[in-house]
Design an enzyme around this catalytic site. Structure first.
Site, PDB file in Angstrom:
ATOM      1  N   ASP A   1      21.461 -58.251  32.696  1.00 26.63           N
ATOM      2  CA  ASP A   1      22.817 -57.979  32.230  1.00 26.63           C
ATOM      3  C   ASP A   1      23.719 -57.776  33.442  1.00 26.63           C
ATOM      4  O   ASP A   1      23.832 -56.687  33.988  1.00 26.63           O
ATOM      5  CB  ASP A   1      22.850 -56.742  31.336  1.00 26.63           C
ATOM      6  CG  ASP A   1      24.229 -56.493  30.728  1.00 26.63           C
ATOM      7  OD1 ASP A   1      25.215 -57.094  31.211  1.00 26.63           O
ATOM      8  OD2 ASP A   1      24.319 -55.705  29.775  1.00 26.63           O
TER       9      ASP A   1
ATOM     10  N   ILE B   1      30.102 -47.859  34.581  1.00 26.06           N
ATOM     11  CA  ILE B   1      29.312 -47.059  33.654  1.00 26.06           C
ATOM     12  C   ILE B   1      27.904 -47.646  33.539  1.00 26.06           C
ATOM     13  O   ILE B   1      27.668 -48.809  33.862  1.00 26.06           O
ATOM     14  CB  ILE B   1      29.962 -46.980  32.261  1.00 26.06           C
ATOM     15  CG1 ILE B   1      30.073 -48.382  31.632  1.00 26.06           C
ATOM     16  CG2 ILE B   1      31.329 -46.314  32.354  1.00 26.06           C
ATOM     17  CD1 ILE B   1      30.602 -48.383  30.197  1.00 26.06           C
TER      18      ILE B   1
END
Length: 284
Positions: free
Chosen positions: A187, A207
Site C-alpha cells: 500500500d 497517518i
C-alpha cells in the site's frame, strides 16, 4: 459524479493470479509489529521461516492487495486518492493461510453506498487455489465528497461492547517508522509517508495505515486470548473509527465468550480516542 454506482456494481469481476512466500509473510509480520523481543519464542513464529505461521490478516496484502487496487480502478470508479479513507474491513477464512501459495483472486465492487457527503465502496475479493476457497475479503472504502446522489445508504449496524470490564487489556506501541515499513507490503498511498500529501488530505502529518492497526490488533488477540494459534481465527471485522499517528500507543481491550472476541482499540496519548470500533474476531 466520478462514481457511477450502477456501472461499478454491474462490471464483470476481475481475476488475477497472486503468489506469496515466506518473505512476504515475514515482511508483513514485521510491518504489524512482530519481532519484539527478537528472540522470544512466541515472536519467532512470526519472523523465523523454520517456525513460521501466517497471521490471517496477511490476506489483506497477499498479492500486494490487488483486490482493493482493482476495485479502485473498476469501471465507473474515478476518484482522488487524497479523498480516500479505509472505512472498514472484513475477512473470512475458509482454511488456514499457507506460508507460500499461488492462487486466483476474483474482485468486484459488491456495493456502493450513498452516505450523503461521502460514498462507500464495498470491494470484495474471493481467493482460491487448486484445493478450493482460501478466503473472502470485503474492504469498505470511504470516499469523501462523492455522496449525495440519492442511493442506498447501506447498513449502519453497531456492535455494543459488553457492559463489564474487559477480560484482557494490552498496549502496543506504534514505531515512528512503522508506516514506512508496512507500506512495503503493497500500500504505497503517499498519505502514509509524504507530509505534503498528508497536509492536502487535512492531516498534520502522515497517518498509519488502517490495515496496519487491523493487523496489530489481530496479533494482540491471537497472542493474548487464542493461545498463539492463528488457525483458530474464522473471521475478523472492524470499522475504522479514527486515525493513528506513528509514535502513538494502541490500547487494545478484549472481551471473550461464545467463540468470539469483541475488541475496542483506542489511542492512549489522545485520551483514548477511538481507533477501531465494531470489532469482532470469530474463532474456534
Amino acid at each position: 459524479m466520478p462514481i457511477d454506482a450502477a456501472r461499478a456494481v454491474a462490471a464483470e469481476p476481475r481475476s488475477a493470479e497472486i503468489t506469496w512466500d515466506h518473505k512476504d509473510v515475514q515482511l508483513y509480520h514485521l510491518g504489524v509489529g512482530a519481532g519484539t523481543p527478537a528472540t522470544d519464542a512466541a515472536e519467532l513464529r512470526y519472523t523465523l521461516e523454520s517456525r513460521l505461521h501466517v497471521l490471517p490478516s496477511f490476506v489483506t496484502v497477499a498479492g500486494a492487495g490487488m483486490g482493493v487496487v482493482g476495485g479502485l480502478s473498476a469501471p465507473g470508479v474515478e476518484i482522488d486518492l487524497a479523498a480516500v479513507l479505509h472505512g472498514g474491513q472484513t475477512i473470512t477464512l475458509h482454511r488456514p493461510v499457507p506460508v507460500r501459495g499461488r492462487a486466483v483472486t476474483t474482485s468486484r465492487v459488491a456495493a456502493v453506498h450513498d452516505k450523503g457527503k461521502a460514498a462507500v465502496l464495498v470491494l470484495r475479493s474471493e481467493v482460491a487455489d487448486d484445493d478450493g476457497p482460501l478466503w473472502t475479503s470485503d474492504a469498505q472504502i470511504f470516499v469523501r465528497g462523492e455522496g449525495g446522489w440519492g442511493g442506498d445508504r447501506g447498513p449502519s449496524e453497531r456492535l455494543a461492547l459488553p457492559d463489564r470490564e474487559p477480560d484482557k487489556t494490552v498496549e502496543r506501541p506504534v514505531r515512528e517508522d512503522q508506516a514506512l515499513l508496512y507500506r512495503l507490503s503493497g500500500d504505497f498511498n503517499p498519505l502514509h509517508a509524504d507530509p505534503e500529501f498528508a497536509a492536502l488530505a487535512g492531516f498534520d502529518r502522515p497517518i498509519l495505515h488502517g490495515l496496519c492497526t487491523y493487523g496489530m490488533t489481530l496479533k494482540a488477540v491471537v497472542d493474548t486470548v487464542l493461545g498463539g494459534d492463528v488457525a483458530r481465527v474464522r473471521s475478523y471485522r472492524t470499522r475504522f473509527a479514527g486515525i493513528v499517528f506513528p509514535g502513538e500507543t494502541l490500547r487494545i481491550r478484549m472481551w471473550t465468550g461464545d467463540g468470539r472476541v469483541q475488541v475496542s482499540v483506542t489511542a492512549v496519548e489522545r485520551q483514548d480516542a477511538p481507533v477501531l470500533a465494531d470489532t469482532l474476531v470469530e474463532c474456534s
